[in-house]
Design a protein around this motif. Structure first.
Motif, mmCIF file in Angstrom:
data_model
loop_
_atom_site.group_PDB
_atom_site.id
_atom_site.type_symbol
_atom_site.label_atom_id
_atom_site.label_comp_id
_atom_site.label_asym_id
_atom_site.label_seq_id
_atom_site.Cartn_x
_atom_site.Cartn_y
_atom_site.Cartn_z
ATOM 1 N N THR A 176 -7.412 7.736 -0.896
ATOM 2 C CA THR A 176 -6.211 8.502 -1.207
ATOM 3 C C THR A 176 -5.037 7.592 -1.579
ATOM 4 N N GLU A 177 -4.874 6.492 -0.823
ATOM 5 C CA GLU A 177 -3.709 5.621 -1.016
ATOM 6 C C GLU A 177 -3.866 4.627 -2.162
ATOM 7 N N ILE A 178 -5.101 4.183 -2.414
ATOM 8 C CA ILE A 178 -5.315 3.122 -3.411
ATOM 9 C C ILE A 178 -6.003 3.639 -4.674
ATOM 10 N N TYR A 179 -7.116 4.331 -4.499
ATOM 11 C CA TYR A 179 -7.935 4.666 -5.656
ATOM 12 C C TYR A 179 -7.481 5.922 -6.392
ATOM 13 N N LEU A 180 -6.858 6.869 -5.688
ATOM 14 C CA LEU A 180 -6.317 8.029 -6.402
ATOM 15 C C LEU A 180 -5.173 7.649 -7.335
ATOM 16 N N PRO A 181 -4.192 6.849 -6.876
ATOM 17 C CA PRO A 181 -3.166 6.400 -7.831
ATOM 18 C C PRO A 181 -3.768 5.626 -9.005
ATOM 19 N N THR A 188 0.809 -1.216 0.000
ATOM 20 C CA THR A 188 0.000 0.000 0.000
ATOM 21 C C THR A 188 0.845 1.270 0.000
ATOM 22 N N GLN A 189 1.981 1.246 0.715
ATOM 23 C CA GLN A 189 2.827 2.429 0.755
ATOM 24 C C GLN A 189 3.458 2.710 -0.609
ATOM 25 N N GLN A 190 3.939 1.663 -1.255
ATOM 26 C CA GLN A 190 4.542 1.825 -2.579
ATOM 27 C C GLN A 190 3.514 2.341 -3.591
ATOM 28 N N TRP A 191 2.316 1.769 -3.537
ATOM 29 C CA TRP A 191 1.274 2.183 -4.474
ATOM 30 C C TRP A 191 0.830 3.622 -4.191
ATOM 31 N N ALA A 192 0.680 3.965 -2.915
ATOM 32 C CA ALA A 192 0.236 5.308 -2.541
ATOM 33 C C ALA A 192 1.183 6.376 -3.061
ATOM 34 N N SER A 193 2.477 6.076 -3.132
ATOM 35 C CA SER A 193 3.456 7.062 -3.591
ATOM 36 C C SER A 193 3.251 7.424 -5.064
ATOM 37 N N LEU A 194 2.547 6.582 -5.796
ATOM 38 C CA LEU A 194 2.309 6.823 -7.215
ATOM 39 C C LEU A 194 1.145 7.777 -7.466
ATOM 40 N N ARG A 195 0.534 8.226 -6.390
ATOM 41 C CA ARG A 195 -0.530 9.229 -6.519
ATOM 42 C C ARG A 195 0.009 10.504 -7.136
ATOM 43 N N ALA A 196 1.305 10.797 -6.891
ATOM 44 C CA ALA A 196 1.936 12.061 -7.317
ATOM 45 C C ALA A 196 1.160 13.221 -6.694
ATOM 46 N N GLN A 197 0.727 14.181 -7.492
ATOM 47 C CA GLN A 197 0.004 15.341 -6.960
ATOM 48 C C GLN A 197 -1.493 15.269 -7.243
ATOM 49 N N THR A 198 -1.990 14.082 -7.524
ATOM 50 C CA THR A 198 -3.417 13.941 -7.825
ATOM 51 C C THR A 198 -4.258 14.392 -6.632
ATOM 52 N N PRO A 199 -5.129 15.378 -6.816
ATOM 53 C CA PRO A 199 -5.903 15.889 -5.681
ATOM 54 C C PRO A 199 -7.046 14.961 -5.288
ATOM 55 N N LEU A 200 -7.375 14.953 -4.003
ATOM 56 C CA LEU A 200 -8.531 14.202 -3.522
ATOM 57 C C LEU A 200 -9.778 15.024 -3.793
ATOM 58 N N THR A 201 -10.685 14.494 -4.610
ATOM 59 C CA THR A 201 -11.868 15.257 -5.016
ATOM 60 C C THR A 201 -13.152 14.714 -4.404
ATOM 61 N N LEU A 202 -13.037 13.745 -3.515
ATOM 62 C CA LEU A 202 -14.207 13.199 -2.845
ATOM 63 C C LEU A 202 -14.221 13.632 -1.385
ATOM 64 N N SER A 203 -15.396 13.909 -0.854
ATOM 65 C CA SER A 203 -15.558 14.236 0.553
ATOM 66 C C SER A 203 -16.087 13.021 1.299
ATOM 67 N N GLU A 204 -16.119 13.109 2.625
ATOM 68 C CA GLU A 204 -16.683 12.028 3.424
ATOM 69 C C GLU A 204 -18.156 11.809 3.070
ATOM 70 N N ALA A 205 -18.876 12.883 2.783
ATOM 71 C CA ALA A 205 -20.284 12.770 2.384
ATOM 72 C C ALA A 205 -20.411 12.026 1.059
ATOM 73 N N ASP A 206 -19.506 12.309 0.112
ATOM 74 C CA ASP A 206 -19.513 11.585 -1.164
ATOM 75 C C ASP A 206 -19.269 10.103 -0.931
ATOM 76 N N LEU A 207 -18.306 9.823 -0.079
ATOM 77 C CA LEU A 207 -17.909 8.437 0.154
ATOM 78 C C LEU A 207 -19.022 7.642 0.825
ATOM 79 N N GLU A 208 -19.778 8.282 1.688
ATOM 80 C CA GLU A 208 -20.875 7.605 2.370
ATOM 81 C C GLU A 208 -21.891 7.058 1.369
ATOM 82 N N LYS A 209 -22.087 7.764 0.272
ATOM 83 C CA LYS A 209 -23.032 7.336 -0.758
ATOM 84 C C LYS A 209 -22.472 6.199 -1.618
ATOM 85 N N LEU A 210 -21.150 6.042 -1.622
ATOM 86 C CA LEU A 210 -20.499 5.071 -2.496
ATOM 87 C C LEU A 210 -20.211 3.744 -1.816
ATOM 88 N N ARG A 211 -20.176 3.743 -0.484
ATOM 89 C CA ARG A 211 -19.832 2.524 0.242
ATOM 90 C C ARG A 211 -20.890 1.441 0.027
#
Length: 311
Positions: free
Chosen positions: A46-51, A11-34
């Motif tokens: 941030t660590e898995i899905y943004l990269p 997970t740490q290695q993969w997370a580093s590949l995010r580069a500068q990709t911004p997080l565009t989801l909020s906790e409210a957004d995520l609640e609807k997606l779970r």
């Protein structure tokens, strides 16, 4: 052999590949997606899905550029061919949540704002047909799908037809919804999520050329976990549904609402043993190594490693 075809990331290695990709989801957004009984966090997004969204963005942009080159060479008007992503995995493994999160993230990139999500549940045969063919106990197995219709749908998508319709499935009625369709209008990306989308076993529905659903994918993802963990998630989800959706008298599974906790567990385990687990072992898991990327989950539903195919 398959191991050497993939690059392995913790997970740490993969997370580093995010580069500068911004997080565009909020906790409210995520609640609807779970999904039910899933504890997906913004940290994991941030660590898995943004990269992963960054990787897919690079692929999509490259694909769009390649199409422009071909159009220029041919002297043709610029055409728009959707980028198709397939997501496979067992019942209860979390592939639907993965698909929804990726849809939300990818739609926030300026190069491809129109992202449609289609589940292959809509291409199951209606219950009436399944009963006629003695397939109700094999619902979700490859033979329970109208593969010709699914292949034609994807062929239309890849042909650039501006409006394509997909049938709609109701988990409440456990059947296809008559005279109802999902419209897919000129998308930039189409995510196709389903149990057997990576399968290549020939069937009676296959054409002479053996065209498979996965032939239309530009990228594919397999959501993986140990079977023991998936079964536990399935049982937990069954218990949750018994307390919620199953209580609705219109639910196909309303008869399970009155089960005791122990009866519900036994019923869920039997369904897993006779149907879902068997389908996983016989049809779904054997396709894992065909995926471009594998998300491997830990017993707590978090992604613990990522494998990216290199050859």
């Amino acid at each position: 052999m398959a191991l050497f075809r993939y690059l392995q990331f913790n997970t740490q290695q993969w997370a580093s590949l995010r580069a500068q990709t911004p997080l565009t989801l909020s906790e409210a957004d995520l609640e609807k997606l779970r999904g039910i009984n899933e504890s997906l966090s913004l940290t994991e997004v941030t660590e898995i899905y943004l990269p992963l969204s960054r990787l897919l963005n690079l692929y999509v942009v490259a694909s769009q550029a390649e199409e422009a080159v071909i159009d220029t060479f041919l002297g043709s008007p610029v055409t728009k061919t959707p980028y198709v992503i397939g997501i496979a995995g067992s019942v209860a493994v979390g592939k639907s949540t993965t698909a929804r999160v990726l849809q939300a993230l990818l739609a926030r990139w300026p190069n491809h704002p129109r992202v449609d999500l289609v589940t292959t549940d809509g291409f199951l045969y209606p219950n009436r047909v399944l009963m006629e063919r003695g397939l109700m106990e094999r619902k979700g197995f490859p033979e329970s799908y109208d593969l010709r219709r699914l292949v034609q749908f994807l062929a239309d998508i890849k042909s650039g037809i501006p409006l394509v319709q997909a049938p709609v499935y109701s988990h409440q009625s456990y059947d296809i919804v008559p005279d109802s369709h999902q419209e897919v209008k000129s998308p930039d990306i189409v995510i196709v999520e389903g149990l057997n989308v990576l399968q290549t076993t020939a069937s009676k529905q296959s054409s002479a050329a053996h065209i498979f659903v996965s032939d239309f994918f530009d990228f594919s993802i397999y959501v993986d976990a140990d079977e023991e963990a998936i079964e536990a998630w399935y049982v937990a989800r069954f218990l949750k549904l018994r307390e919620t959706r199953f209580r609705d008298e219109s639910s196909y599974f309303h008869r399970y609402a009155a089960l005791t906790d122990e009866e519900a567990r036994q019923t869920a385990r039997q369904i897993w043993r006779d149907i879902n687990g068997r389908n996983l072992r016989e049809n779904i898991l054997p396709t894992k190594d065909r995926a471009c990327l594998i998300l491997e989950k830990a017993p707590d539903h978090s992604v613990r490693s990522v494998q990216l195919r290199k050859i």
